[in-house]
Design a protein around this motif. Structure first.
Motif, PDB file in Angstrom:
ATOM      1  N   PRO A 120      47.748  23.785  52.604  1.00  0.00           N
ATOM      2  CA  PRO A 120      47.952  24.658  51.440  1.00  0.00           C
ATOM      3  C   PRO A 120      47.111  25.925  51.526  1.00  0.00           C
ATOM      4  N   ILE A 121      47.547  26.928  50.805  1.00  0.00           N
ATOM      5  CA  ILE A 121      46.733  28.144  50.669  1.00  0.00           C
ATOM      6  C   ILE A 121      45.519  27.788  49.822  1.00  0.00           C
ATOM      7  N   VAL A 122      44.338  28.078  50.327  1.00  0.00           N
ATOM      8  CA  VAL A 122      43.089  27.729  49.636  1.00  0.00           C
ATOM      9  C   VAL A 122      42.193  28.971  49.564  1.00  0.00           C
ATOM     10  N   LEU A 123      41.507  29.128  48.454  1.00  0.00           N
ATOM     11  CA  LEU A 123      40.550  30.218  48.297  1.00  0.00           C
ATOM     12  C   LEU A 123      39.197  29.651  47.878  1.00  0.00           C
ATOM     13  N   SER A 124      38.179  30.501  47.911  1.00  0.00           N
ATOM     14  CA  SER A 124      36.850  30.104  47.445  1.00  0.00           C
ATOM     15  C   SER A 124      36.602  30.708  46.070  1.00  0.00           C
ATOM     16  N   ALA A 125      35.556  30.263  45.424  1.00  0.00           N
ATOM     17  CA  ALA A 125      35.228  30.757  44.082  1.00  0.00           C
ATOM     18  C   ALA A 125      34.831  32.230  44.102  1.00  0.00           C
ATOM     19  N   LYS A 126      34.469  32.749  45.261  1.00  0.00           N
ATOM     20  CA  LYS A 126      34.047  34.141  45.374  1.00  0.00           C
ATOM     21  C   LYS A 126      35.218  35.093  45.633  1.00  0.00           C
ATOM     22  N   HIS A 127      36.392  34.558  45.888  1.00  0.00           N
ATOM     23  CA  HIS A 127      37.546  35.427  46.032  1.00  0.00           C
ATOM     24  C   HIS A 127      37.857  36.079  44.687  1.00  0.00           C
ATOM     25  N   LYS A 128      38.659  37.132  44.728  1.00  0.00           N
ATOM     26  CA  LYS A 128      38.967  37.901  43.524  1.00  0.00           C
ATOM     27  C   LYS A 128      40.371  37.557  42.993  1.00  0.00           C
ATOM     28  N   ILE A 129      40.587  37.920  41.742  1.00  0.00           N
ATOM     29  CA  ILE A 129      41.908  37.717  41.135  1.00  0.00           C
ATOM     30  C   ILE A 129      42.977  38.465  41.931  1.00  0.00           C
ATOM     31  N   ARG A 130      42.623  39.623  42.478  1.00  0.00           N
ATOM     32  CA  ARG A 130      43.604  40.387  43.246  1.00  0.00           C
ATOM     33  C   ARG A 130      44.081  39.610  44.475  1.00  0.00           C
ATOM     34  N   ASP A 131      43.240  38.714  45.006  1.00  0.00           N
ATOM     35  CA  ASP A 131      43.652  37.899  46.151  1.00  0.00           C
ATOM     36  C   ASP A 131      44.763  36.925  45.744  1.00  0.00           C
ATOM     37  N   GLU A 134      47.999  38.868  45.264  1.00  0.00           N
ATOM     38  CA  GLU A 134      48.605  39.222  46.545  1.00  0.00           C
ATOM     39  C   GLU A 134      49.359  38.031  47.137  1.00  0.00           C
ATOM     40  N   ILE A 135      48.786  36.827  47.009  1.00  0.00           N
ATOM     41  CA  ILE A 135      49.466  35.615  47.475  1.00  0.00           C
ATOM     42  C   ILE A 135      50.745  35.397  46.672  1.00  0.00           C
ATOM     43  N   LYS A 136      50.666  35.628  45.367  1.00  0.00           N
ATOM     44  CA  LYS A 136      51.850  35.465  44.518  1.00  0.00           C
ATOM     45  C   LYS A 136      52.936  36.466  44.904  1.00  0.00           C
ATOM     46  N   ARG A 137      52.535  37.686  45.248  1.00  0.00           N
ATOM     47  CA  ARG A 137      53.505  38.708  45.638  1.00  0.00           C
ATOM     48  C   ARG A 137      54.204  38.329  46.946  1.00  0.00           C
ATOM     49  N   LYS A 138      53.437  37.776  47.884  1.00  0.00           N
ATOM     50  CA  LYS A 138      53.992  37.454  49.195  1.00  0.00           C
ATOM     51  C   LYS A 138      54.757  36.134  49.212  1.00  0.00           C
ATOM     52  N   LEU A 139      54.209  35.111  48.530  1.00  0.00           N
ATOM     53  CA  LEU A 139      54.769  33.770  48.643  1.00  0.00           C
ATOM     54  C   LEU A 139      55.419  33.242  47.374  1.00  0.00           C
ATOM     55  N   GLY A 140      55.182  33.913  46.244  1.00  0.00           N
ATOM     56  CA  GLY A 140      55.884  33.548  45.027  1.00  0.00           C
ATOM     57  C   GLY A 140      55.220  32.497  44.158  1.00  0.00           C
ATOM     58  N   PHE A 141      53.995  32.085  44.460  1.00  0.00           N
ATOM     59  CA  PHE A 141      53.299  31.108  43.609  1.00  0.00           C
ATOM     60  C   PHE A 141      51.842  31.500  43.463  1.00  0.00           C
ATOM     61  N   ALA A 142      51.200  30.946  42.409  1.00  0.00           N
ATOM     62  CA  ALA A 142      49.806  31.314  42.144  1.00  0.00           C
ATOM     63  C   ALA A 142      48.933  30.100  41.853  1.00  0.00           C
ATOM     64  N   GLY A 143      49.445  28.898  42.027  1.00  0.00           N
ATOM     65  CA  GLY A 143      48.638  27.701  41.841  1.00  0.00           C
ATOM     66  C   GLY A 143      47.866  27.394  43.114  1.00  0.00           C
ATOM     67  N   VAL A 160      43.160  27.498  40.419  1.00  0.00           N
ATOM     68  CA  VAL A 160      43.584  28.695  39.694  1.00  0.00           C
ATOM     69  C   VAL A 160      45.100  28.669  39.557  1.00  0.00           C
ATOM     70  N   THR A 161      45.596  28.919  38.354  1.00  0.00           N
ATOM     71  CA  THR A 161      47.036  28.967  38.103  1.00  0.00           C
ATOM     72  C   THR A 161      47.383  30.253  37.367  1.00  0.00           C
ATOM     73  N   ASN A 162      48.680  30.455  37.127  1.00  0.00           N
ATOM     74  CA  ASN A 162      49.119  31.638  36.374  1.00  0.00           C
ATOM     75  C   ASN A 162      48.468  31.705  34.995  1.00  0.00           C
ATOM     76  N   ARG A 163      48.249  30.538  34.393  1.00  0.00           N
ATOM     77  CA  ARG A 163      47.650  30.516  33.061  1.00  0.00           C
ATOM     78  C   ARG A 163      46.232  31.069  33.067  1.00  0.00           C
ATOM     79  N   ASP A 164      45.539  30.882  34.184  1.00  0.00           N
ATOM     80  CA  ASP A 164      44.141  31.327  34.266  1.00  0.00           C
ATOM     81  C   ASP A 164      44.024  32.836  34.421  1.00  0.00           C
ATOM     82  N   ALA A 173      37.607  40.592  39.230  1.00  0.00           N
ATOM     83  CA  ALA A 173      36.770  39.476  38.779  1.00  0.00           C
ATOM     84  C   ALA A 173      36.855  38.327  39.767  1.00  0.00           C
ATOM     85  N   GLU A 174      35.729  37.643  39.964  1.00  0.00           N
ATOM     86  CA  GLU A 174      35.711  36.517  40.883  1.00  0.00           C
ATOM     87  C   GLU A 174      36.394  35.307  40.252  1.00  0.00           C
TER      88      GLU A 174
END
Length: 262
Positions: A120-131, A134-143, A160-164, A173-174
């Motif tokens: 799965p696509i995984v991020l860290s707590a230090k990544h930003k909302i823009r990251d 960008e994943i949602k734009r490319k792959l169509g999901f944000a969970g 992190v989900t769309n609701r967040d 923001a991180e």
């Protein structure tokens, strides 16, 4: 008339229509189109839903519906390949593009439906909302699950989900400031059936699978559960449960690079 006398009656009438040899002889027919055929249904003594159209396209791959879409750039790209697989057929992606573009199309089809998502696509707590955006734009999901290392195998710290992020105005923001930290999980070794049950009961969109130490192993998505219900004939890999897709390739030496990426 007694059915047993049908052949005798036909002999009296004479030949009806064309033989198979005559049918495909262009000198006789001058060419044929779909409109030249009229298929009449016959009597069957079983329900239509018991009819199996399963067809092998290779020695090891069988399709529930015998349909395959052409590898043309005006016919089969990501959307067509996904639709064909969901309905029991298979799409062959064209190669009128770069190897990277074709591999990206394959990746999108494979990511559309999964059983256990082992990468799965995984991020860290230090990544930003823009990251995430960008994943949602490319792959169509944000969970997206969040681990301490930002990789599969790291300790799960949130999701992190769309609701967040839906109402956050600061894309810089991180994720640790918006992520959900109380996450419903299942232990590694759970069956797909049990994982789907947990998803239904928890009403969550994603179910992270963790080991005994809380490290992320894989992921199960609610969207895949719904697709299983809506598309029971979908063409899938028996182990990964990802959709099947083909990709066209040439025989030139330059196509070896394409083959490696596919």
């Amino acid at each position: 008339m007694d059915p047993k006398l049908a052949l005798q009656e036909l002999e009296k009438i004479g030949a009806d229509g064309l033989t198979a040899h005559e049918l495909i002889d262009l000198k006789v027919t001058g060419g044929l189109t779909y409109n030249d055929f009229l298929v009449l249904p016959g009597y069957i003594n079983f329900p239509a839903d018991q009819v199996s159209l399963e067809t092998k396209v290779t020695r090891n791959i069988a399709l529930k519906a015998p349909f395959l879409s052409s590898p043309m750039d005006t016919v089969t790209e990501t959307s067509m390949a996904i639709t064909m697989a969901l309905l029991g057929g298979i799409g062959i992606l064209h190669n009128n593009c770069t190897a990277d573009e074709q591999a990206a199309m394959v990746r999108k089809v494979k990511k559309f439906e999964n059983g256990f998502i082992t990468d799965p696509i995984v991020l860290s707590a230090k990544h930003k909302i823009r990251d995430v955006l960008e994943i949602k734009r490319k792959l169509g999901f944000a969970g997206i699950p969040i681990t301490d290392s930002g990789k599969v195998g790291g300790k799960l710290v949130g999701i992190v989900t769309n609701r967040d992020i839906g109402f956050c105005e600061d894309n810089e923001a991180e994720l640790e400031t918006v992520m959900t930290t109380k996450v419903v999980t299942a232990e590694h070794g759970v069956t797909l059936q049990e994982a789907n049950r947990i998803l239904r009961e928890s009403k969550k969109g994603k179910l992270p699978i963790v080991d005994s130490e809380g490290n992320l192993v894989s992921l199960v998505a609610r969207s895949d559960l719904l697709k299983n219900r809506d598309y029971p004939w979908a063409s899938k890999h028996p182990q990964t449960k990802q959709l099947l897709v083909g990709a066209a390739i040439g025989t030139r030496l330059a196509d070896r690079e394409r083959l490696a990426k596919l």
